[in-house]
Structure formats: C-alpha cells, structure tokens
Design a protein around this motif. Structure first.
Motif, mmCIF file in Angstrom:
data_model
loop_
_atom_site.group_PDB
_atom_site.id
_atom_site.type_symbol
_atom_site.label_atom_id
_atom_site.label_comp_id
_atom_site.label_asym_id
_atom_site.label_seq_id
_atom_site.Cartn_x
_atom_site.Cartn_y
_atom_site.Cartn_z
ATOM 1 N N ILE A 59 23.588 -17.074 31.208
ATOM 2 C CA ILE A 59 22.966 -16.801 32.646
ATOM 3 C C ILE A 59 22.432 -18.081 33.463
ATOM 4 O O ILE A 59 21.375 -18.430 32.826
ATOM 5 N N MET A 60 23.241 -18.492 34.438
ATOM 6 C CA MET A 60 22.475 -19.672 35.091
ATOM 7 C C MET A 60 22.650 -19.200 36.654
ATOM 8 O O MET A 60 23.765 -18.577 37.004
ATOM 9 N N PRO A 61 22.040 -20.096 37.527
ATOM 10 C CA PRO A 61 22.446 -19.914 39.179
ATOM 11 C C PRO A 61 23.636 -20.675 39.481
ATOM 12 O O PRO A 61 24.044 -21.454 38.684
ATOM 13 N N VAL A 62 24.344 -20.212 40.449
ATOM 14 C CA VAL A 62 25.453 -20.693 41.123
ATOM 15 C C VAL A 62 26.617 -20.279 40.127
ATOM 16 O O VAL A 62 27.642 -19.625 40.504
ATOM 17 N N ALA A 63 26.671 -20.801 38.888
ATOM 18 C CA ALA A 63 28.018 -20.663 38.170
ATOM 19 C C ALA A 63 27.475 -20.185 36.708
ATOM 20 O O ALA A 63 26.430 -20.889 36.157
ATOM 21 N N SER A 64 28.052 -19.162 36.142
ATOM 22 C CA SER A 64 27.864 -18.595 34.989
ATOM 23 C C SER A 64 28.453 -19.174 33.766
ATOM 24 O O SER A 64 29.473 -19.835 34.146
ATOM 25 N N GLY A 65 27.924 -18.855 32.555
ATOM 26 C CA GLY A 65 28.827 -19.478 31.301
ATOM 27 C C GLY A 65 30.012 -18.989 31.365
ATOM 28 O O GLY A 65 31.059 -19.720 30.721
ATOM 29 N N TYR A 66 30.446 -17.607 31.727
ATOM 30 C CA TYR A 66 31.694 -17.383 31.825
ATOM 31 C C TYR A 66 32.601 -18.038 32.740
ATOM 32 O O TYR A 66 33.785 -18.606 32.171
ATOM 33 N N GLU A 67 32.081 -18.345 33.737
ATOM 34 C CA GLU A 67 33.055 -19.222 34.706
ATOM 35 C C GLU A 67 33.177 -20.621 33.942
ATOM 36 O O GLU A 67 34.291 -21.080 34.267
ATOM 37 N N ILE A 68 32.270 -21.332 33.753
ATOM 38 C CA ILE A 68 32.226 -22.445 33.061
ATOM 39 C C ILE A 68 33.528 -22.630 31.966
ATOM 40 O O ILE A 68 34.199 -23.481 32.051
ATOM 41 N N CYS A 69 33.352 -21.717 31.152
ATOM 42 C CA CYS A 69 34.016 -21.742 29.999
ATOM 43 C C CYS A 69 35.325 -21.284 30.457
ATOM 44 O O CYS A 69 36.578 -22.167 29.729
ATOM 45 N N THR A 70 35.657 -20.611 31.392
ATOM 46 C CA THR A 70 37.106 -20.472 31.878
ATOM 47 C C THR A 70 37.761 -21.626 32.313
ATOM 48 O O THR A 70 38.739 -21.935 32.160
ATOM 49 N N GLN A 71 36.755 -22.378 33.175
ATOM 50 C CA GLN A 71 37.332 -23.706 33.809
ATOM 51 C C GLN A 71 37.511 -24.564 32.691
ATOM 52 O O GLN A 71 38.696 -25.333 32.595
ATOM 53 N N LEU A 72 36.801 -24.727 31.563
ATOM 54 C CA LEU A 72 36.847 -25.579 30.606
ATOM 55 C C LEU A 72 38.520 -25.392 29.995
ATOM 56 O O LEU A 72 39.098 -26.358 29.604
ATOM 57 N N ARG A 73 38.687 -24.252 29.709
ATOM 58 C CA ARG A 73 39.566 -23.810 28.932
ATOM 59 C C ARG A 73 41.303 -23.870 29.600
ATOM 60 O O ARG A 73 42.198 -23.926 28.953
ATOM 61 N N ARG A 74 40.844 -24.404 31.007
ATOM 62 C CA ARG A 74 42.100 -24.652 31.609
ATOM 63 C C ARG A 74 42.454 -26.050 31.320
ATOM 64 O O ARG A 74 43.614 -26.515 31.857
ATOM 65 N N ILE A 75 41.880 -26.917 30.833
ATOM 66 C CA ILE A 75 41.773 -28.193 30.655
ATOM 67 C C ILE A 75 42.081 -28.472 29.250
ATOM 68 O O ILE A 75 41.504 -28.190 28.307
ATOM 69 N N SER A 76 43.499 -29.215 28.932
ATOM 70 C CA SER A 76 43.965 -29.356 27.555
ATOM 71 C C SER A 76 42.870 -30.048 26.687
ATOM 72 O O SER A 76 42.947 -29.741 25.382
ATOM 73 N N ALA A 77 42.212 -31.074 27.293
ATOM 74 C CA ALA A 77 41.063 -31.711 26.664
ATOM 75 C C ALA A 77 40.157 -30.989 26.015
ATOM 76 O O ALA A 77 39.516 -31.363 25.016
#
Length: 400
Positions: free
Chosen positions: A317-335
C-alpha cells in the motif's frame, strides 16, 4: 438489461467531452478503486493512443500479430530504454515504422483497436466500481499517426458493451483465461474433434481475447459459445499474469579476458515508510549485503531498472502506485522476470495473497519486519539465484 445502461459514468463521459472541446494536448489518466489504471493520450482534442489495463504486453503482442503478420514478435530485440517509458507500446510501433518494418495504416488500425479495447474494459470496470480521472500535460505525443474521435469510440463501445451484457457475459472480463476443469463431462457432450480443440486451447494460458485472435474470430461469439460450459462448471475462467517483455541486454564492451569482480547481492526496498526502510537497511547491510531504498513509488520502476537489484522488498500500500501495479510492471521486463519480489504487508489476508500472486509476486513478508524472517527470505531466494552460498542470518557469505 441494467448493465448496458451503466457504460460510462457522467463525470468520465464529460471528461472525454471536455478534452474534445478544449482540443486538449496531453494525457487523460483514469483509475478505478480496484487499482486498475488507463491512460489516453490526446492531440488536438482527439485520442491518438491509449495504454494501461490488465495485460498491456499481451494486448500489444496480440494486435501486432493480428495486424502485422510480417513481424515475428518473439524475435524482436527490445532495449531497456525503449520500454521504460509509460507509452512504451507506442514507442515500439514508432521504431518499427521508422525502420520500415510496418506501415502507417497498420499503426492506425492497432491504435484504433487498442483504444476500443481499453474503453470496453473501462466500461466493464465502471459498472462495478467508481472511476476517477485527471488530466496531465507532462507527456504530449508530438507525431501521432492516428486520430480517433472520442465521441464515436464511446458510442461504439456502448453498443459493444450492450451486446456483451445481453449475451450474459457482463460479469466476465475478456482478459480472463478459460481452463478445462471437467474433461470427462465435456467429452460426453461434444464430438472428438471439438474435444481435441478444447483440450489444446482451453488450458488457462490464453485469455478469451488471445483465443479469439488465434481462432481468427471476434471475442464475442467465442465467449458466447463457451458460456454454457462455464455455467456448468466444465470450464472455469481464471486470472492470468501479463507476459514479460524480452529485452536485449546492451553490450558493455568489457574485456573478456579481464575477470569480473564479484560483488555482494543488492537488495532493494520500495516502501514510503522511512522507518521500514531504515530497519531493512540495518538488517541487510549488517549481513554484508548491499541495499537501496526507494520511498517514492513513482520513481520505483526507473530506479529498479537502473540498479537491477537481486531481490526486491515491495510495499503493498503506497500513494500513487500500489505494490500490485509496480510488480505487474516489473514482470513485463525480462530482466526482472525471475527476480524475487517479496510483498511487504500489514494485512496478510488471502485476497491480498491471491491478487499479489496474479501480479507476479514471489512471496510475502508480514510487517513489522524482523531480522530472522528478513534474512530467511534472503537466504531462501538468493541461494537459488547465485552460486555463492548464503549461510546463516548472522553469517552471510559474500564475495568481495
């Protein structure tokens, strides 16, 4: 049916209308209470691109395969700098166009279909949760290749949603993936060739939209044909994660005869709480590991891309972007496809666990953070990644 009348809330409809009347240049950001986000890029009051939603990379792959058959998506060599921006999907199309790999008309079709798909998703989300929107001019696409009328697109979306709803599909997102749960029962109802197709395709890996593209038909008739089996429990619709991006690592031109120095693993903490960051830093660094803290959720993705940590602790739980959103974005990146992402949460509920797992998280760590549990997580996941043995919490062996 009531659902068909609830397509877009008045405030959102008025926002689209206002952008058109003002000949707006910039972004229109839309967010649901469930944390879903969409962004529409405007130029002179018309929509030129849209991104966000549940499966941005699945969607990009699907539209590229459907409209640009000459491109093999799996052989594209993508650079980190091309996908680290919000409108990475549009940027990649621009690059392909400049390299004369695709035509302007193909980009126009992809843009129109993408906008239509996201408007449909917003319509469905808007029926079950509140939506908020705001405008921002921090990004203006200067050379758009497609201009879409918001009014026409909204009317088209309303018509599609009405048909979808009246077909009994209002509660089912086309981003869900069907999986066969009762094959024996299905075998008794269909002929052998149909059964074989079901077994091959209905495996929980492809969303309804993916399947429709594979079968070269519209998602509506496909979903309608599966509905009787869904209602009988023979087929189940389930959430699936987005596909990762395949990134080509840049050549750093190091002398191959020069041995690389081994350095201690880097642990990152993304948490807006200074106290949590400080506690984790003391635990991690006292065990001989490197540590980086990120307290601004907006800067999380670019900072993680820059430093490429070996393990990430991520606040839920964070303002602006949640952990769910950041994790989802990270998993789009092969690195980051295999980087351990540990969710930090003070509310260790089943719903949070399921949702975080869908977003691609590796494990959970309940707050308040305790040294033994933190280092237990570090030992568990870093030992799988590195050849360096990770021993006890008080004696982590690292290379200097």
């Amino acid at each position: 049916m009531a659902h068909s009348e609830l397509t877009v809330s008045n405030n959102l409809f008025n926002e689209f209308k206002t952008c058109t009347e003002l000949q707006y240049n910039g972004k229109l950001n839309i967010k649901s209470l469930k944390g879903h986000q969409w962004t529409f890029y405007y130029r002179l009051g018309r929509i030129v691109w849209a991104t966000g939603g549940t499966h941005p990379f699945r969607r990009w792959r699907r539209h590229l395969a459907q409209n640009c058959p000459q491109i093999d998506v799996d052989k594209l060599q993508l650079r980190m700098q091309d996908i680290s921006i919000d409108y990475w999907d549009y940027r990649l199309l621009e690059i392909l166009y400049k390299k004369q790999k695709i035509q302007r008309e193909q980009i126009q079709t992809i843009a129109e279909n993408t906008i239509s798909e996201l408007l449909f998703d917003i319509s469905q989300q808007g029926n079950f949760t509140s939506l908020s929107c705001n405008r921002s001019q921090e990004v203006i696409l200067e050379t758009p290749m497609s201009f879409t009328s918001a009014d026409m697109s909204m009317k088209h979306t309303q018509d599609l949603w009405k048909i979808w709803s009246e077909a009994g599909l209002a509660n089912f997102s086309p981003d869900l993936a069907p999986v066969l749960r009762r094959p024996e029962q299905l075998q008794q109802l269909v002929n052998p060739s149909v059964y074989k197709n079901f077994v091959n395709l209905i495996n929980g890996k492809h969303t309804l939209r993916d399947l429709a593209t594979k079968m070269k038909q519209s998602v509506l008739p496909l979903s309608r044909s599966l509905l009787p089996y869904i209602l009988k429990g023979i087929i189940e619709l389930m959430e699936v994660a987005d596909l990762p991006l395949l990134i080509t690592e840049a050549n750093n031109n190091l002398n191959p005869t020069q041995p690389k120095k081994s350095i201690a693993p880097l642990i990152a903490c993304v948490d807006d709480s200074p106290q949590v960051c400080k506690m984790l830093e003391e635990i991690i660094t006292s065990n001989g590991l490197r540590f980086i803290k990120i307290q601004d959720a907006v800067q999380a993705l670019p900072t993680l891309i820059e430093h490429k940590p070996d393990l990430i602790f991520l606040d839920l739980i964070m303002p602006v972007a949640s952990g769910y959103e950041i994790c989802t974005q990270l998993r789009r990146i092969s690195a980051f496809a295999n980087t351990p992402v540990i969710i930090l949460t003070g509310n260790d509920g089943l719903l949070d666990r399921v949702r975080a797992k869908v977003a691609g998280s590796t494990d959970f760590l309940a707050k308040p953070v305790v040294a033994d549990r933190v280092m237990g997580i570090v030992r568990k996941y870093l030992a799988r990644q590195t050849s360096s043995p990770v021993k006890s919490a008080s004696n982590v062996e690292v290379c200097n």
